[in-house]
Write a protein that holds these residues in place. Sequence first.
Motif, PDB file in Angstrom:
ATOM      1  N   ARG A  76      -8.157 -15.672  15.130  1.00  0.00           N
ATOM      2  CA  ARG A  76      -8.898 -15.738  13.854  1.00  0.00           C
ATOM      3  C   ARG A  76      -8.417 -14.651  12.911  1.00  0.00           C
ATOM      4  O   ARG A  76      -8.223 -14.879  11.722  1.00  0.00           O
ATOM      5  N   GLU A  77      -8.233 -13.427  13.436  1.00  0.00           N
ATOM      6  CA  GLU A  77      -7.727 -12.315  12.620  1.00  0.00           C
ATOM      7  C   GLU A  77      -6.353 -12.631  12.044  1.00  0.00           C
ATOM      8  O   GLU A  77      -6.011 -12.171  10.955  1.00  0.00           O
ATOM      9  N   CYS A  78      -5.571 -13.408  12.778  1.00  0.00           N
ATOM     10  CA  CYS A  78      -4.204 -13.767  12.349  1.00  0.00           C
ATOM     11  C   CYS A  78      -4.179 -14.988  11.442  1.00  0.00           C
ATOM     12  O   CYS A  78      -3.102 -15.466  11.078  1.00  0.00           O
ATOM     13  N   GLN A  85     -19.301 -10.589  18.745  1.00  0.00           N
ATOM     14  CA  GLN A  85     -18.246 -10.797  17.751  1.00  0.00           C
ATOM     15  C   GLN A  85     -17.989 -12.290  17.534  1.00  0.00           C
ATOM     16  O   GLN A  85     -17.791 -12.726  16.399  1.00  0.00           O
ATOM     17  N   SER A  95     -18.649 -14.672  14.014  1.00  0.00           N
ATOM     18  CA  SER A  95     -17.486 -15.317  13.403  1.00  0.00           C
ATOM     19  C   SER A  95     -17.783 -16.803  13.191  1.00  0.00           C
ATOM     20  O   SER A  95     -18.873 -17.281  13.492  1.00  0.00           O
ATOM     21  N   ARG A 129      -8.594 -12.701  18.097  1.00  0.00           N
ATOM     22  CA  ARG A 129      -7.300 -12.262  17.554  1.00  0.00           C
ATOM     23  C   ARG A 129      -6.645 -13.378  16.749  1.00  0.00           C
ATOM     24  O   ARG A 129      -6.078 -13.124  15.673  1.00  0.00           O
TER      25      ARG A 129
END
Length: 108
Positions: A23-25, A72, A76, A21
């Motif tokens: 990383r997504e942000c 996942q 990444s 999360r």
Amino acid sequence: MLQYDLAVIGGGPAGMAAALRARECGVERIVILERAERLGGILEQCIHTGFGLHYFKEELSGPEYAQRFIDQIEQSDIEVMTEAMVISLSSNNVVTAVSQSTGLVEIN
């Protein structure tokens, strides 16, 4: 001293989800520190089903659920240090850990 934007202590499902999360942000340099020899945490021992209904929308065993997160993480650019025991966290956010492969490391 190793430089990261975020050090996640613990490579169980919560640690892996937090790292993903972040990383997504937009957090760029992330490392997960896990004391075991592989990611997954306690889920590796939970062979019953019932995991994953909310997050992956299907019923999975503990190891299957953990593997989804591991996959996942591996896809990444999040770094992972296994067999790394965190021994201190200073008031200025320096994490000190030790492992057989790296010896004593400081992460800032």
